[in-house]
Structure formats: C-alpha cells, structure tokens
Design an enzyme around this catalytic site. Structure first.
Site, short mmCIF file in Angstrom:
data_model
loop_
_atom_site.label_atom_id
_atom_site.label_comp_id
_atom_site.label_asym_id
_atom_site.label_seq_id
_atom_site.Cartn_x
_atom_site.Cartn_y
_atom_site.Cartn_z
N SER A 83 0.88 -1.18 -0.19
CA SER A 83 -0.05 0.00 0.10
C SER A 83 0.88 1.12 -0.06
O SER A 83 2.11 1.08 0.38
CB SER A 83 -1.09 0.09 1.27
OG SER A 83 -0.42 0.55 2.49
N ILE A 84 0.20 2.24 -0.14
CA ILE A 84 1.04 3.78 -0.26
C ILE A 84 1.62 4.24 1.03
O ILE A 84 2.30 5.12 1.42
CB ILE A 84 -0.03 4.85 -0.72
CG1 ILE A 84 0.63 6.03 -1.13
CG2 ILE A 84 -1.29 5.13 0.49
CD1 ILE A 84 -0.08 7.11 -2.01
N LYS A 85 1.01 3.61 2.32
CA LYS A 85 1.17 3.84 3.60
C LYS A 85 2.60 3.18 4.11
O LYS A 85 3.23 3.60 4.83
CB LYS A 85 0.15 3.28 4.32
CG LYS A 85 -1.11 4.03 4.54
CD LYS A 85 -0.79 5.52 4.83
CE LYS A 85 -2.10 6.30 4.51
NZ LYS A 85 -2.91 6.14 5.82
N ASP A 86 3.15 2.06 3.06
CA ASP A 86 4.40 1.70 3.23
C ASP A 86 5.54 2.98 3.43
O ASP A 86 6.38 3.07 4.07
CB ASP A 86 4.98 0.84 2.20
CG ASP A 86 4.42 -0.26 1.92
OD1 ASP A 86 3.45 -0.90 2.76
OD2 ASP A 86 4.62 -1.03 1.19
N ALA A 119 5.09 5.04 6.74
CA ALA A 119 5.61 4.26 7.86
C ALA A 119 7.22 4.40 7.78
O ALA A 119 7.71 4.47 8.99
CB ALA A 119 5.04 2.61 7.78
#
Length: 365
Positions: free
Chosen positions: A76-79, A82
């Site tokens: 996901s884009i949230k990698d 994070a």
C-alpha cells in the site's frame, strides 16, 4: 462539525513533529537494477499505468493514469509513510532498535507498513485497529510480528475505547513506547511531496516529453497526507493551476463545503478513507480544489471494474477514487473541459490492493 486532533498533544511518548523540508533521502533504490539490501528498499517507485479500456468506454480524450501503490513492498501507499516516520524518529534519537515500542492507531495499511519496517529494524510494534477493518490486514500484521488490538468501530474517535484512545493509554503504560501519529506527523505529507510527486512527473516526462505535467490529481483522504503532499509536491514543480480532487465516502464528513455531506455521519464499509467525527491535522483543506462524494455501492462496483477491465488488483478505496473522478469528468463543467481535451493528464492514486479484502463480499458480485 470537524473536531481537531489534539489527542496526542501532551503525551510524553509522542514524536515531535519536524517542520520544513525533510532531510531524509528518497525512498527505495534508484538507478540501475541491483540487489537490494533489504525489503525496505522496495518501498515506493510504483508504476504509473494508463487505464485504456475504461478511458475508451467513458469516451475520454484526456489521458487517464493510475499510480499503482499496491505494488509497493508492503502492499500500500502507507509503506512510504511508515518508513519515513520511523526514519525521522530514528534521526531525532527517539527510537532505539530492540528497545523501543512503536504504537499506532490505524485503519490497517499504515499498520502493515509499520509492522514490515519493525520486522526489519527490530522494534516491537503494537497496532490498534477498529473491528470494521479486514481480517486480511490483521493476519498480515501478525505474520510480521506485530501485536494487534481490535477496538469497537462505533467508538467515537476521542473516546478511551477507540483505537486512538487505546493507543493513548498504552503509550503511557509501556516503557520506551512512541506513537508516531500519522494523522499529525509532518513526515506523512512530506514523503509524498518528496517521493511520490516526482515519481509521477518523472514517468510522465519520460513517456510524453519534458513539458508533460499533471493537470488533475485524485485521491481519497484518510489522514490527508497523500492528497496534501501530492498537492504541494506537484504544484511546486509544475505550477499552482493543478486541480486536486478529493474523494470522500458517503457517511464521512471530511468533504467541504459541509453541505456535500448530506445527513452527516453515517456508517460506511469503505476502509482507509474518511472520518465522521475527526479532521486530521495533516488534512489541509485549502490545498484541495474540490470534493466529490462516493457511496460504498458505486466504489465497490468500480473496484470490480478496475480489476476485470484493466487487470488492476486493487482495493475499495481505489475504486472510490476512480468512481469519483469519472463522475467529476462527466458531471462538472471543469471536469468536462478536461475530459474533452487531448493531452491532459489525470492521475488517480490507487492506495492498496485486493490482498486486504479477499474475504469481503463485495469482491465478487
């Protein structure tokens, strides 16, 4: 009504929010193919893909392109977010491998990204996740070694029982614990300003020439980091006339003007975008040109369309973003002007993939 996020302001374990440009290096590997040092170097550098069948079916003259963030290492884009938040906290001396504990309230994708980075770097990771979110996300996080605490979906954001409330309690109880706070952490939008935006422009210019630019960028808003980071990053490189379209689920109240939100807060099934009683600090409404609302039914139908027509194995928030821009291109004066102009570039962010939702009934009609 929008409620500002002051939940973490006084926590001793909360990471201070840096101001100004991030000093951190670009995400992932660059240059010629090589052996990567670890999986974290496979975060980002996702492809920009032309959506041709849907473009033809809709009769669009503009280009319709998608940023396939589900192809990042953690799905996901949230990698990106994070890893950047962890790296910033490390640079500030707030994290110590094998000692620090990272706690985060999330709808799942940031949790997977954090769990992935924590597995590589050696941090304990605790994720606080509403019960509404998919079991596939929980399995992925636990497989990566994270501890997952489920919280009632119906709990108000600022209540002690919510995922934010539980995280707030744990950070005070657990030694060496830190909340990175994706909702207010400046590294969230900054990583999209410094990596996602130039990746998009690099792909456009390598394909269509050095003068190519983004005319419209489209995305849902959860923390606001993606939409606002891209707005800043693209406008700073190509000009202030970029149109930023925010997509908000029916039932959420993030869209402005408030009249768009109809009857106000209502339950909805889409994951990862929208809020009904909370406006994240990272969501700067002044950067968004216009908002459009999308229902669960339309979002999930468009998700299936992306999968079957384009082979893009995406999740529900990707379908919401695509449904939103197609409606905007059909139904608004500004949208029709873009739709009818050859050479205009409309870029839609696809945040995550079908892996997270395989047990959901909407995946197959």
């Amino acid at each position: 009504m929008h409620i500002s996020n002051d939940l973490y302001e006084s926590f001793p374990g909360r990471t201070a929010q840096p101001s100004g440009p991030s000093p951190l290096a670009p995400l992932g590997h660059t240059g010629a193919p090589r052996v990567l040092d670890n999986v974290l170097e496979a975060i980002g550098h996702t492809p920009l893909i032309a959506v041709n069948r849907i473009r033809e079916e809709e009769g669009l003259k503009c280009r319709l392109l998608v940023k396939a963030e589900y192809l990042s290492a953690g799905g996901s884009i949230k990698d990106r977010v994070a890893l950047r938040m962890i790296e910033a906290a490390e640079a500030e001396g707030r994290l110590t491998p094998r000692l620090s504990c990272i706690i985060e309230p999330t709808s799942g994708n940031t949790g997977v990204g954090l769990a992935l980075a924590c597995a590589v770097k050696g941090y304990r990771c605790i994720i606080c996740l509403p019960e509404k979110m998919s079991q596939e996300k929980v399995i992925a996080m636990r497989a990566l070694g994270a501890e997952v605490i489920r919280t009632p979906t119906s709990a108000p954001t600022h209540s002690p029982e919510s995922n934010m409330g539980v995280a707030a309690r744990l950070v005070k109880e657990i030694p060496h614990a830190v909340i990175l706070d994706q909702f207010a952490n400046a590294q969230n939008p900054a990583v999209h300003e410094s990596s996602t935006a130039p990746e998009i422009l690099d792909a456009l210019r390598a394909t269509y020439g050095p003068a190519a630019r983004v005319d419209v960028v489209v995305g849902g808003a959860g923390t606001g980091g993606t939409l606002c980071g891209l707005a800043r990053g693209l406008r700073s490189r190509t000009g202030e006339d970029l149109f930023v379209l925010g997509v908000d689920p029916v039932g959420s109240t993030l869209a402005l003007p408030e009249s768009l939100n109809g009857l106000g807060a209502q339950p909805y099934a889409l994951e990862g975008i929208g809020f009904s009683d909370f406006c994240p600090a990272n969501l700067d409404h002044s950067l968004v040109s216009s908002w459009i609302k999308v229902s669960d039914c339309v979002a999930f139908a468009t998700t299936r369309r992306l999968i079957r027509s384009e082979g893009l194995l995406v999740g529900g928030s990707s379908g919401a973003a695509m449904a939103g821009v197609l409606a905007w291109l059909r139904e608004t004066k500004e949208g029709r002007r873009i739709a009818e102009t050859e050479g205009k570039n409309v870029v839609v962010v696809l945040p995550d993939g079908i892996r997270n939702y395989l047990s959901k009934p909407w995946v197959v009609e």
